[in-house]
Design a protein around this motif. Structure first.
Motif, PDB file in Angstrom:
ATOM      1  N   VAL A  93       0.866  -1.182   0.000  1.00 24.24           N
ATOM      2  CA  VAL A  93       0.000   0.000   0.000  1.00 24.24           C
ATOM      3  C   VAL A  93       0.898   1.226   0.000  1.00 24.24           C
ATOM      4  O   VAL A  93       1.625   1.461   0.963  1.00 24.24           O
ATOM      5  N   GLY A  94       0.853   1.995  -1.095  1.00 22.78           N
ATOM      6  CA  GLY A  94       1.668   3.207  -1.181  1.00 22.78           C
ATOM      7  C   GLY A  94       3.134   2.887  -0.978  1.00 22.78           C
ATOM      8  O   GLY A  94       3.667   1.974  -1.612  1.00 22.78           O
ATOM      9  N   PRO A  95       3.802   3.603  -0.066  1.00 20.38           N
ATOM     10  CA  PRO A  95       5.233   3.391   0.139  1.00 20.38           C
ATOM     11  C   PRO A  95       5.577   2.104   0.892  1.00 20.38           C
ATOM     12  O   PRO A  95       6.718   1.692   0.937  1.00 20.38           O
ATOM     13  N   ILE A  96       4.577   1.463   1.480  1.00 21.63           N
ATOM     14  CA  ILE A  96       4.812   0.191   2.176  1.00 21.63           C
ATOM     15  C   ILE A  96       4.580  -0.905   1.151  1.00 21.63           C
ATOM     16  O   ILE A  96       3.446  -1.228   0.812  1.00 21.63           O
ATOM     17  N   THR A  97       5.673  -1.485   0.638  1.00 21.33           N
ATOM     18  CA  THR A  97       5.559  -2.388  -0.506  1.00 21.33           C
ATOM     19  C   THR A  97       5.359  -3.853  -0.139  1.00 21.33           C
ATOM     20  O   THR A  97       4.942  -4.630  -0.976  1.00 21.33           O
ATOM     21  N   ALA A  98       5.654  -4.248   1.054  1.00 19.53           N
ATOM     22  CA  ALA A  98       5.506  -5.669   1.391  1.00 19.53           C
ATOM     23  C   ALA A  98       5.134  -5.831   2.858  1.00 19.53           C
ATOM     24  O   ALA A  98       5.849  -6.452   3.617  1.00 19.53           O
ATOM     25  N   ALA A  99       4.012  -5.267   3.243  1.00 17.46           N
ATOM     26  CA  ALA A  99       3.550  -5.434   4.615  1.00 17.46           C
ATOM     27  C   ALA A  99       3.039  -6.857   4.765  1.00 17.46           C
ATOM     28  O   ALA A  99       2.063  -7.233   4.141  1.00 17.46           O
ATOM     29  N   GLU A 100       3.735  -7.653   5.568  1.00 12.68           N
ATOM     30  CA  GLU A 100       3.341  -9.047   5.751  1.00 12.68           C
ATOM     31  C   GLU A 100       2.552  -9.194   7.042  1.00 12.68           C
ATOM     32  O   GLU A 100       2.911  -8.614   8.067  1.00 12.68           O
ATOM     33  N   PHE A 101       1.471  -9.942   6.958  1.00 13.35           N
ATOM     34  CA  PHE A 101       0.593 -10.168   8.088  1.00 13.35           C
ATOM     35  C   PHE A 101       0.475 -11.652   8.370  1.00 13.35           C
ATOM     36  O   PHE A 101       0.388 -12.453   7.453  1.00 13.35           O
ATOM     37  N   ASP A 102       0.440 -12.011   9.661  1.00 12.64           N
ATOM     38  CA  ASP A 102      -0.004 -13.335  10.076  1.00 12.64           C
ATOM     39  C   ASP A 102      -1.517 -13.248  10.099  1.00 12.64           C
ATOM     40  O   ASP A 102      -2.091 -12.339  10.710  1.00 12.64           O
ATOM     41  N   LEU A 103      -2.179 -14.165   9.432  1.00 11.57           N
ATOM     42  CA  LEU A 103      -3.610 -14.082   9.191  1.00 11.57           C
ATOM     43  C   LEU A 103      -4.340 -15.230   9.865  1.00 11.57           C
ATOM     44  O   LEU A 103      -3.924 -16.383   9.761  1.00 11.57           O
ATOM     45  N   VAL A 104      -5.427 -14.917  10.577  1.00 11.32           N
ATOM     46  CA  VAL A 104      -6.313 -15.928  11.158  1.00 11.32           C
ATOM     47  C   VAL A 104      -7.739 -15.582  10.734  1.00 11.32           C
ATOM     48  O   VAL A 104      -8.188 -14.452  10.918  1.00 11.32           O
ATOM     49  N   ILE A 105      -8.421 -16.554  10.142  1.00 14.55           N
ATOM     50  CA  ILE A 105      -9.807 -16.389   9.721  1.00 14.55           C
ATOM     51  C   ILE A 105     -10.630 -17.438  10.455  1.00 14.55           C
ATOM     52  O   ILE A 105     -10.320 -18.621  10.405  1.00 14.55           O
ATOM     53  N   THR A 106     -11.670 -16.989  11.129  1.00 10.29           N
ATOM     54  CA  THR A 106     -12.568 -17.887  11.846  1.00 10.29           C
ATOM     55  C   THR A 106     -13.975 -17.724  11.267  1.00 10.29           C
ATOM     56  O   THR A 106     -14.432 -16.598  11.067  1.00 10.29           O
ATOM     57  N   LEU A 107     -14.641 -18.846  11.002  1.00 11.70           N
ATOM     58  CA  LEU A 107     -15.998 -18.819  10.474  1.00 11.70           C
ATOM     59  C   LEU A 107     -17.013 -18.883  11.610  1.00 11.70           C
ATOM     60  O   LEU A 107     -16.810 -19.593  12.589  1.00 11.70           O
ATOM     61  N   ALA A 108     -18.114 -18.137  11.451  1.00  7.49           N
ATOM     62  CA  ALA A 108     -19.202 -18.144  12.429  1.00  7.49           C
ATOM     63  C   ALA A 108     -20.527 -18.049  11.683  1.00  7.49           C
ATOM     64  O   ALA A 108     -20.548 -17.733  10.495  1.00  7.49           O
ATOM     65  N   ASP A 109     -21.608 -18.300  12.388  1.00 12.21           N
ATOM     66  CA  ASP A 109     -22.954 -18.192  11.817  1.00 12.21           C
ATOM     67  C   ASP A 109     -23.065 -18.952  10.497  1.00 12.21           C
ATOM     68  O   ASP A 109     -23.651 -18.462   9.530  1.00 12.21           O
ATOM     69  N   VAL A 110     -22.509 -20.154  10.458  1.00 14.73           N
ATOM     70  CA  VAL A 110     -22.477 -20.950   9.227  1.00 14.73           C
ATOM     71  C   VAL A 110     -23.842 -21.584   8.976  1.00 14.73           C
ATOM     72  O   VAL A 110     -24.365 -22.296   9.831  1.00 14.73           O
ATOM     73  N   ALA A 111     -24.407 -21.293   7.797  1.00 11.34           N
ATOM     74  CA  ALA A 111     -25.675 -21.876   7.357  1.00 11.34           C
ATOM     75  C   ALA A 111     -25.453 -22.412   5.944  1.00 11.34           C
ATOM     76  O   ALA A 111     -25.795 -21.756   4.966  1.00 11.34           O
ATOM     77  N   GLN A 112     -24.831 -23.578   5.861  1.00 15.45           N
ATOM     78  CA  GLN A 112     -24.444 -24.173   4.572  1.00 15.45           C
ATOM     79  C   GLN A 112     -25.670 -24.498   3.739  1.00 15.45           C
ATOM     80  O   GLN A 112     -26.615 -25.071   4.282  1.00 15.45           O
ATOM     81  N   PRO A 113     -25.727 -24.191   2.482  1.00  7.80           N
ATOM     82  CA  PRO A 113     -24.846 -23.428   1.597  1.00  7.80           C
ATOM     83  C   PRO A 113     -25.346 -21.991   1.378  1.00  7.80           C
ATOM     84  O   PRO A 113     -25.228 -21.454   0.289  1.00  7.80           O
ATOM     85  N   LYS A 114     -25.877 -21.371   2.409  1.00  6.29           N
ATOM     86  CA  LYS A 114     -26.504 -20.056   2.231  1.00  6.29           C
ATOM     87  C   LYS A 114     -25.662 -18.882   2.698  1.00  6.29           C
ATOM     88  O   LYS A 114     -25.615 -17.848   2.030  1.00  6.29           O
ATOM     89  N   SER A 115     -25.014 -18.991   3.849  1.00  6.38           N
ATOM     90  CA  SER A 115     -24.328 -17.814   4.378  1.00  6.38           C
ATOM     91  C   SER A 115     -23.331 -18.188   5.468  1.00  6.38           C
ATOM     92  O   SER A 115     -23.408 -19.265   6.055  1.00  6.38           O
ATOM     93  N   TYR A 116     -22.425 -17.262   5.713  1.00  3.50           N
ATOM     94  CA  TYR A 116     -21.483 -17.379   6.823  1.00  3.50           C
ATOM     95  C   TYR A 116     -20.850 -16.023   7.082  1.00  3.50           C
ATOM     96  O   TYR A 116     -20.950 -15.104   6.273  1.00  3.50           O
ATOM     97  N   THR A 117     -20.208 -15.918   8.224  1.00  6.96           N
ATOM     98  CA  THR A 117     -19.466 -14.723   8.593  1.00  6.96           C
ATOM     99  C   THR A 117     -18.030 -15.126   8.863  1.00  6.96           C
ATOM    100  O   THR A 117     -17.775 -16.161   9.491  1.00  6.96           O
ATOM    101  N   MET A 118     -17.109 -14.322   8.375  1.00  8.73           N
ATOM    102  CA  MET A 118     -15.683 -14.542   8.627  1.00  8.73           C
ATOM    103  C   MET A 118     -15.202 -13.474   9.604  1.00  8.73           C
ATOM    104  O   MET A 118     -15.501 -12.293   9.422  1.00  8.73           O
TER     105      MET A 118
END
Length: 149
Positions: free
Chosen positions: A52-77
């Motif tokens: 982003v702009g002058p920051i060319t390689a901002a690396e993040f440790d990423l965690v994604i958790t799913l909630a409110d799962v209603a397969q195959p209609k909807s979910y929240t991350m």
């Protein structure tokens, strides 16, 4: 920062759901994702690098958790990313609905960015988030077309 929209994808909601749960597909649909592994039925972990702009390689440790799962209609991350230049966290919801032979996908993400990366200004961050969303949807379309072929 809120990103919201609709997209129509070829295929049934069940096909789109399976695609969205696949960590390899998610990694392709999230530009900058280097690795993404499903560590539990409702959890993914990985690494993402975003420029982003002058920051060319901002690396993040990423965690994604799913909630409110209603397969195959909807979910929240619930998304949590931490790195040297700051953090990002927030939620993203996805809703799928049949639309003839295709599927309508509504998405809404509400993200917060902090640290050095947030110092770049909201307008630049909004522009980058829209660009990344477009790239992610294009990657999702390509992956779906390849799997349906």
């Amino acid at each position: 920062m809120i990103v919201e929209g609709n997209d129509t994808l070829p295929g049934s909601p069940e096909q789109i759901w399976d695609l969205l749960m696949d960590p390899d597909v998610l990694a392709k649909a999230m530009p900058g994702t280097r690795t993404l592994v499903r560590t539990a039925p409702d959890r993914y972990e990985g690494k993402m690098a975003v420029g982003v702009g002058p920051i060319t390689a901002a690396e993040f440790d990423l965690v994604i958790t799913l909630a409110d799962v209603a397969q195959p209609k909807s979910y929240t991350m619930h998304i949590d990313g931490k790195g040297k230049f700051g953090f990002t966290r927030g939620t993203a919801s996805v809703a799928l609905a049949p639309e003839g032979a295709a599927t309508s996908m509504h998405y809404r993400a509400d993200m917060q960015v902090g640290g050095k990366i947030a110092g770049l200004g909201q307008r630049l961050l909004d522009s980058v988030s829209r660009m990344l969303t477009r790239q992610g949807l294009e990657a999702l379309q390509r992956e779906l077309a390849a799997r349906l072929a």
